[in-house]
Write an enzyme that holds these catalytic residues in place. Structure first.
Site, short mmCIF file in Angstrom:
data_model
loop_
_atom_site.label_atom_id
_atom_site.label_comp_id
_atom_site.label_asym_id
_atom_site.label_seq_id
_atom_site.Cartn_x
_atom_site.Cartn_y
_atom_site.Cartn_z
N GLU A 278 4.28 -0.09 -1.42
CA GLU A 278 5.45 0.56 -0.82
C GLU A 278 6.13 1.50 -1.79
O GLU A 278 7.36 1.50 -1.92
CB GLU A 278 6.44 -0.49 -0.31
CG GLU A 278 5.86 -1.36 0.79
CD GLU A 278 6.86 -2.30 1.44
OE1 GLU A 278 8.01 -2.36 0.99
OE2 GLU A 278 6.48 -2.97 2.43
N GLU B 293 0.20 -6.25 4.06
CA GLU B 293 1.33 -7.19 3.97
C GLU B 293 1.81 -7.43 5.39
O GLU B 293 2.06 -6.47 6.12
CB GLU B 293 2.42 -6.58 3.09
CG GLU B 293 3.42 -7.59 2.59
CD GLU B 293 4.38 -6.97 1.58
OE1 GLU B 293 3.93 -6.40 0.58
OE2 GLU B 293 5.59 -7.06 1.83
C1 GAL Z 1 8.01 -5.81 1.55
C2 GAL Z 1 7.75 -5.74 0.07
C3 GAL Z 1 7.72 -7.12 -0.55
C4 GAL Z 1 8.89 -7.91 -0.08
C5 GAL Z 1 8.86 -8.00 1.41
C6 GAL Z 1 9.94 -8.85 2.01
O1 GAL Z 1 8.46 -4.62 2.06
O2 GAL Z 1 6.54 -5.10 -0.18
O3 GAL Z 1 7.72 -7.01 -1.94
O4 GAL Z 1 10.04 -7.28 -0.51
O5 GAL Z 1 9.00 -6.71 1.93
O6 GAL Z 1 9.89 -8.80 3.41
#
Ligand code: GAL
Length: 809
Positions: free
Chosen positions: A426, A502
């Site tokens: 991100e 993710e």
């Molecule tokens: C994502 C990020 C993670 C964590 C997660 C929490 O956007 O890549 O590191 O912050 O959100 O939802």
């Protein structure tokens, strides 16, 4: 006679290790006898400095984990743009509220075996938080900025045979992280003594370019130093038997290139994590100068439009989890037993892949993934040139990014578990033409260092990356969340597949249930807990079921990495701005490693070896009599019948009406009455095959202890994790108990830490007292080096105490 033989044997062993130590290569773990202090000491690098008042510690060490928690630590008033915030708020537990900020010094005296003129001495640091500056005998001999990376220093010209002083200075800036980074020498430090004519450090690259049932082509490239040397490479199977041997024909430009045939190879996969060992023997004339052992696996990976990802020719999906590097109550200090326990818990869930978010994994974690069978997505950065936090990696990106990627790849490339690299998570550089260039530049460095694995980036700005070309240039387009954009991204990007790099970010607190049971975004409650009905998520994320639909219905989705496998320290979303929340709610298991209900939701899909049948919530709802208390069942079966105190509440069958109805069985209108709640699952023929029940428990009466391992190694490092719970007079678990308990360890070990998984608890992890959270906690008991029996006793007011014996040998 017997004694004499034993003596001879001992002399032989000593003689052998002496030879081994001085004529070839020897590696010494610098784990004990360190002096440590926090603070700034201008002369601490100098040999004359008096550190007698400093603490004596062993390494790996995390100076911050013993606390205390403090609201003021790293308090940040800011706007987290990637969370969609548009006005500033005060964030308290974002980096865990533990004292990691500031300077720290470690000192150790080193007495070495005699170093011969033609020997080399290297110091390898597997990671140090952060900005390590390494001094030997008062002189700066090496430094690195990124706390997560491995690096080594050639100290041959600085080291003396005796009385060396190794001093390492570390510095952690405030606002340098989005989670708890830990502090100190949190990974291992190695001293390597070898001949000058030898294999270069990280100089071996093993690949398996052809993998068939009948044979595999193993390619071994070895970088060597020295003239008139000869390289003989043996390949050993998992039992240590030699299965191939090859002498390098020639060495060009200090690199030998060998192609070795392996007949009927055992292939590496998560189900069959078979490992071979390559033994590189370097000779000068007939004298053996160096021996290096490298484990590797024979496996083939491919990523193709249409079919997606395949391993050894078999198409499969990543059933993965993202993991931060901390180990809950141990902080960031690496411990193999703790890592193995995490992987054991994940394996039982059916998980087959790990993403090291958002940085370089420890060598120990990779070794375990090789051995236990997990595919690995090794990530490098959370920031490139554009900032997420004031003092984040962007400060070093321009100067360090290339060497950080180089070290990541060179140090880890022979691990068969690694199937993909990630150059970023991100990164705000997803916006703008400069970011596209950076993505290409980094990907090319990975390709140059390792032509065999693809590179991804976890992208959250999917629209922007569709327009700019950022997403199109990646080997593997990774989407973080954004389930609604998968189809569009698949159509727009040329690769022909999408990775859920993710997913989910659903939140829950173990054993806590909130009513009414409805979907909720960024839902907050006065007690700073989240609901284990698994219906609450973040504004940028989604529920697990939404990912399941894509994974199941779209062949071009190559899998997912769920945020996260375990809770971690820091980032207490949705309570980033509420003290005392100080650790995450995202885990399928809590910070103590105890599974939450969500663990079983994933298990019901992922674990194909055993059926899953899990019932929630608990059934201790005094005061809710007659009120709607929905019941969920997470199961690998398609249908089940629910009974409350013997009365049927009906059969539910999974259907496609909503994502939740497709993956969960739900009885939404159950009215609470105390007693026994039972579920009976049916197989596809409608036959009752398995049942589970929860019972309303009475008052806590007795402590119950269960150890994950009752026998551990007497190495001063191994751990037994003892789960502590309480039961009523009839032996029913008490799911809401909060009794304060005391722990006492006697014998061949010590109390190491304790954790109850409550994200709002300010009780110390290192003091032998803690309250139960939702009826449970976990005590970590550590062996000493003597061995024997370790006995843990647990007691609490008005409770029948209990003790457990663990054998250490
Ligand atoms: C994502 C990020 C993670 C964590 C997660 C929490 O956007 O890549 O590191 O912050 O959100 O939802």
């Amino acid at each position: 006679m017997f004694r004499f033989r034993k003596l001879l044997l001992t002399l032989f062993i000593i003689g052998f290790s002496y030879l081994n130590a001085f004529s070839q290569r020897t590696e010494i773990l610098l784990d004990e006898g360190w002096k440590f202090s926090k603070g700034s000491f201008p002369n601490a690098a100098m040999p004359g400095f008096n550190d007698s008042r400093w603490e004596t510690v062993s390494v790996p060490h995390d100076w911050a984990i013993s606390g205390p928690f403090d609201k003021e630590i790293d308090k940040q008033v800011n706007i987290i743009t990637q969370n969609g915030e548009d006005k500033p708020s005060e964030k308290t537990g974002r980096t865990g509220a533990l004292p990691y900020i500031g300077e720290g010094w470690y000192r150790k005296s080193l007495n070495l075996p005699v170093i011969k003129a033609n020997q080399k001495v290297l110091l390898q640091i597997d990671g140090a938080m952060s900005e390590p500056r390494v001094y030997l005998n008062g002189k700066l001999v090496g430094q690195w900025n990124y706390g997560y990376n491995y690096f080594y220093i050639d100290i041959t010209n600085e080291i003396k045979p005796n009385n060396n002083l190794l001093a390492i200075h570390l510095n952690n800036k405030a606002k340098s992280s989005r989670w708890y980074p830990g502090a100190g020498l949190y990974r291992n430090i190695h001293l390597i003594i070898k001949e000058e004519n030898s294999v270069d450090q990280w100089g071996i690259s093993i690949t398996t370019p052809i993998v068939k049932k009948e044979f595999a082509k193993v390619n071994i490239k070895t970088k060597l130093t020295g003239a008139n040397i000869r390289l003989v490479t043996q390949i050993l199977d998992a039992s240590g038997k030699q299965v191939a041997i090859d002498t390098a024909k020639s060495i060009f430009g200090n690199e030998a290139d060998q192609t070795i045939r392996l007949s009927n190879p055992n292939l590496w996969s998560p189900e069959t994590p078979y490992l071979y060992t390559s033994v590189s023997n370097v000779y000068e004339g007939n004298v053996l100068k160096d021996v290096v052992k490298t484990r590797f696996g024979v496996r083939e990976i491919s990523y193709r439009a249409g079919t997606g990802f395949s391993l050894n020719g078999e198409v499969r999906k990543f059933k993965g989890v993202c993991l931060h590097h901390d180990l809950g109550p141990l902080g960031s200090a690496i411990n193999t037993a703790a890592l193995r326990r995490q992987l054991t818990i994940l394996k039982e869930m059916g998980c087959n892949a790990i993403r090291s978010s958002h940085n370089m994994p420890s060598p120990e974690q990779l070794e375990l993934c090789d051995e236990m069978g997990f595919m690995f997505l090794a990530e490098s950065f959370d920031e490139w040139a554009k900032a997420k936090v004031d003092n984040g990696y962007h400060l070093y990106f321009d100067t360090d990014a290339e060497k950080d990627v180089v070290n990541l790849v060179r140090a880890t490339k022979n691990h068969p578990c690694i199937v993909m690299w990630s150059s970023g998570n991100e990164v705000p550089d997803q916006f703008g033409a400069e970011g596209v260039k950076r993505a290409k530049w980094l990907q090319e460095i990975f390709h140059r260092e390792d032509p065999t694995r693809p590179v991804t980036v976890g992208m959250d700005q999917v629209k922007a990356t569709m327009q700019s070309g950022f997403g199109a240039l990646l080997d593997v387009p990774g989407l973080n969340y954004r389930v609604h954009l998968y189809q569009e991204a698949y159509n727009a990007f040329p690769q022909g597949f999408i990775l859920g790099s993710e997913t989910a970010s659903t939140v829950s607190s173990r054993g806590i249930y909130k009513f009414p049971v409805v979907k909720g975004i960024d839902k907050q409650y006065d007690d700073l807990q989240t609901s284990s009905y698994d219906m609450e998520y973040c504004s940028w994320s989604n529920l697990p079921d939404d990912d399941f639909v894509l994974q199941d219905d779209k062949p071009w989705v190559i899998g997912e990495f769920v945020w996260t496998g375990f809770d971690y320290l820091g980032e207490p979303t949705p309570y980033d701005a509420s003290w005392p929340a100080r650790s995450s709610y995202f885990g399928m298991s809590d910070l103590a490693g105890l599974p939450k209900d969500r663990y079983y939701l994933y298990k019901s899909r992922w674990n194909k070896n055993e059926p899953t049948l899990h019932l929630l919530p608990h059934w201790n709802w005094a005061g809710r009599e007659g009120q709607i208390t929905p019941v969920f069942v997470y199961t690998s079966y398609d249908s089940a019948e629910l009974f409350l105190n013997g009365k049927s509440l009906g059969v539910r069958k999974k259907d496609n009406s909503t994502p939740q109805n497709r993956y969960r069985l739900m009885w939404m209108d159950v009215k609470y009455e105390p007693g026994t709640l039972k579920v009976v699952a049916f197989d596809s023929n409608g036959k009752a095959v398995k049942e589970e029940q929860v019972v309303t428990a009475g008052k806590p009466y007795k402590v119950v202890l269960t150890a994950d391992r009752k026998e551990i190694s007497a190495d001063g490092k191994d751990l037994s994790y003892v789960t502590v719970s309480v039961v009523d007079k009839n032996g029913n678990p008490c799911p809401t108990a909060t009794n304060a308990l005391k722990f006492d360890v006697k014998g061949a070990g010590k109390f190491k830490a304790v954790c109850n998984g409550d994200a709002t608890s300010l009780e110390s992890f290192v003091k032998p007292t803690m309250k139960l959270f939702s009826g449970k906690l976990v005590v970590l008991v550590q062996s000493d080096k003597k061995g024997g029996i370790i006995e843990l006793s647990v007691n609490g007011k008005s409770l029948k105490s209990e003790s457990i014996k663990i054998i250490s040998k």
